[in-house]
Design a protein around this motif. Structure first.
Motif, short mmCIF file in Angstrom:
data_model
loop_
_atom_site.label_atom_id
_atom_site.label_comp_id
_atom_site.label_asym_id
_atom_site.label_seq_id
_atom_site.Cartn_x
_atom_site.Cartn_y
_atom_site.Cartn_z
N LEU B 42 3.89 28.70 46.67
CA LEU B 42 3.62 27.33 46.23
C LEU B 42 4.81 26.44 46.55
O LEU B 42 4.64 25.30 46.98
CB LEU B 42 3.33 27.31 44.73
N LEU B 43 6.03 26.96 46.37
CA LEU B 43 7.24 26.20 46.70
C LEU B 43 7.23 25.83 48.19
O LEU B 43 7.53 24.70 48.56
CB LEU B 43 8.50 27.03 46.41
N ALA B 44 6.87 26.81 49.04
CA ALA B 44 6.87 26.60 50.48
C ALA B 44 5.78 25.60 50.87
O ALA B 44 5.99 24.73 51.72
CB ALA B 44 6.68 27.93 51.21
N LYS B 45 4.59 25.71 50.22
CA LYS B 45 3.46 24.83 50.56
C LYS B 45 3.62 23.45 49.97
O LYS B 45 3.11 22.47 50.51
CB LYS B 45 2.15 25.44 50.04
N GLY B 46 4.29 23.37 48.81
CA GLY B 46 4.50 22.08 48.17
C GLY B 46 3.33 21.59 47.33
O GLY B 46 3.33 20.46 46.86
#
Lengths: 243, 124
Positions: B42-46
């Motif tokens: 989720l952090l990577a996808k935003g």
């Protein structure tokens, strides 16, 4: 239908997962309805009520826990995906998490250590058996993780599950009174303390206060699950507690 | 479809978590590793996406239900609990009160020290 017919139908049905699963859901819905009608009186915690209803029913019908669990395991299984799903509220609170990183990490770390050490030490002083002590250690951690930790350190995972649920219920009942006594008014602090102490049951309670308290409780429950999984196996080998 | 995609995502991450734990012999339960993996994704996808949000809300809003089968397990340990109910009850009560108080007070103090809580306190 006479009693004989009823008992033969019950015996037949209790060997199929359908009965255990349906009973669990019906008991929970009944308990939740009572809880809602009481305007969320913490003493009428839905987990406590549904567990009590189911135990009375199993005892009255002489049904084995094993037979009941054949069906109930489908509900129990969802604890795994629910643990994974905690990543979502955690991510949604990212902004708050960043600004409060140090207070959150230090309080969760303190909570994790106090929860395990105070429970094990007081039970040890009162003469509890080693199996009970090791099963008590992860009692503030969310059930799937706590059972995993208990297994690893030599406790009884199923006893741990019971202690976890009991701790959750106690925290849900007393939590907000403790905060009032201590003069805590901030919802983020209430949420963090509820999540560390009473995992998912505390989080469910915190969500009734505000969505902020709930999200922080979910966050601290996730953090404490990670920290406990890393720390407890090590903490329980500390000299003096060697069992 | 929303629910199907959501629950499948959660199961895939749980499975990945369990596999990593088994492969590397980690001392952490599989679902926790799964949660960390999903959080990193989720952090990577935003963003979280509607499917996952709806499923997570559904699962977490009745989280209490999932503890019921384990709670009924008290039946299995009824003898052990009957023998040791005094130490168990006192330990649980004492430790729950202490954990609530210590966690809340540590967070309150560290928030004052770091100044992170000022915006909150003013609002209250």
């Amino acid at each position: 239908m006479n009693a004989n017919e009823f008992s033969s139908i019950w015996v037949y049905l209790s060997t199929s997962p359908l009965l255990g699963l349906t009973l669990t859901l019906v008991a929970y819905i009944a308990a939740y309805t009572i809880y809602r009608k009481s305007r969320f009186n913490p003493l009428l915690n839905p987990v406590a009520i549904s567990v009590a209803l189911l135990i009375l029913l199993l005892l009255a019908t002489g049904t084995d826990y094993k037979d009941y669990f054949e069906g109930a395991q489908f509900v129990h299984f969802l604890l795994g995906p629910a643990t994974v799903a905690l990543a979502i509220p955690l991510y949604q609170q990212l902004g708050r998490l960043r600004t409060l990183l140090l207070p959150i990490l230090s309080s969760v770390l303190a909570g994790v250590c106090v929860a395990a050490v105070s429970a094990v030490a007081s039970a040890w002083l009162l003469g509890a058996s080693p199996a009970t002590l090791l099963s008590l250690a992860p009692k503030s951690v969310t059930a799937p993780v706590a059972m995993g930790i208990a297994e690893r350190i030599g406790g009884l995972p199923s006893l741990t599950a019971v202690l976890v649920v009991t701790t959750g219920i106690i925290g849900a009942i007393v939590g907000f009174r403790v905060f009032t006594l201590l003069g805590i008014r901030n919802d983020s602090i209430k949420g963090i303390a509820m999540g560390v102490t009473s995992h998912g049951i505390g989080t469910a309670r915190a969500f009734q206060i505000s969505s902020e308290a709930g999200a922080f409780s979910g966050l601290s429950m996730a953090l404490s699950a990670i920290l406990s999984a890393l720390l407890l196996p090590w903490l329980m080998t500390v000299p003096g507690l060697a069992l | 479809m929303e629910l199907l995609i959501g629950i499948t995502t959660l199961l895939v991450y749980q499975l990945a978590g369990e596999s990593i734990v088994l492969l590397l012999g980690l001392p952490v339960p599989g679902p926790v590793v799964g949660m960390l993996l999903l959080f990193l994704t989720l952090l990577a996808k935003g963003r979280t996406g509607v499917h996952l949000e709806a499923t997570a809300n559904g699962l977490l809003s009745h989280l209490s239900l999932l503890f019921v089968p384990a709670g009924v397990g008290v039946l299995v340990h009824i003898d052990m609990i009957a023998d040791e109910w005094i130490p168990i009850t006192i330990a649980l009560l004492l430790s729950t009160l202490l954990t609530l108080a210590v966690t809340a007070m540590v967070m309150k103090w560290t928030q004052h020290l770091t100044g992170g809580g000022t915006e909150n306190d003013e609002r209250q």
